[in-house]
Design a protein around this motif. Sequence first.
Motif, mmCIF file in Angstrom:
data_model
loop_
_atom_site.group_PDB
_atom_site.id
_atom_site.type_symbol
_atom_site.label_atom_id
_atom_site.label_comp_id
_atom_site.label_asym_id
_atom_site.label_seq_id
_atom_site.Cartn_x
_atom_site.Cartn_y
_atom_site.Cartn_z
ATOM 1 N N LYS A 169 -13.728 5.108 -5.542
ATOM 2 C CA LYS A 169 -12.615 5.500 -6.411
ATOM 3 C C LYS A 169 -11.379 5.975 -5.647
ATOM 4 N N PRO A 170 -11.513 6.783 -4.585
ATOM 5 C CA PRO A 170 -10.318 7.213 -3.848
ATOM 6 C C PRO A 170 -9.557 6.049 -3.197
ATOM 7 N N CYS A 171 -10.197 4.913 -3.084
ATOM 8 C CA CYS A 171 -9.604 3.761 -2.407
ATOM 9 C C CYS A 171 -8.965 2.773 -3.377
ATOM 10 N N LEU A 172 -9.205 2.930 -4.646
ATOM 11 C CA LEU A 172 -8.824 1.918 -5.614
ATOM 12 C C LEU A 172 -7.327 1.670 -5.690
ATOM 13 N N CYS A 173 -6.522 2.702 -5.579
ATOM 14 C CA CYS A 173 -5.072 2.486 -5.619
ATOM 15 C C CYS A 173 -4.598 1.713 -4.389
ATOM 16 N N THR A 174 -5.234 1.945 -3.273
ATOM 17 C CA THR A 174 -4.917 1.180 -2.062
ATOM 18 C C THR A 174 -5.252 -0.290 -2.281
ATOM 19 N N TYR A 175 -6.401 -0.531 -2.877
ATOM 20 C CA TYR A 175 -6.784 -1.910 -3.185
ATOM 21 C C TYR A 175 -5.784 -2.525 -4.159
#
Length: 95
Positions: A61-67
Motif C-alpha cells: 500500500k505505501p508503494c501504490l502511489c509510486t506505481y
Amino acid sequence: MAKKIASLALLVVIVMVVLLVETPTTKAVTCSPVQLSPCAPAIISSQPPSSVCCSKLKEQKPCLCTYYRNPTLRQYINSPGAKRVASTCKVSVKC
C-alpha cells in the motif's frame, strides 16, 4: 502469448493497488510490483482474491502511489478487475 497475458495481469494488479492506497504506513516496505503477482488471477478473472493477494496488496500500500505515477502501470489501475480486487481486500488508494 501466455507470458504476455501474465505480464498484463501483473500490471493490472499493480495499477489496481495504486488506486486503492489511502495512506502510507510507518513500516519499511520494499516497493516491488512483482510482489502483487498473487493478485493476477483475481484481476483477470472473476474469482475472488486470495488471502495472500490481499495481504500483499496491503503490504504494498505505501508503494501504490509510486506505481500510479508510472505511466506503464497507471493504465491498469482503472481496470474493473483491479478495482474489484481492491474493494474486496478493503484497500483504497488516494494519491
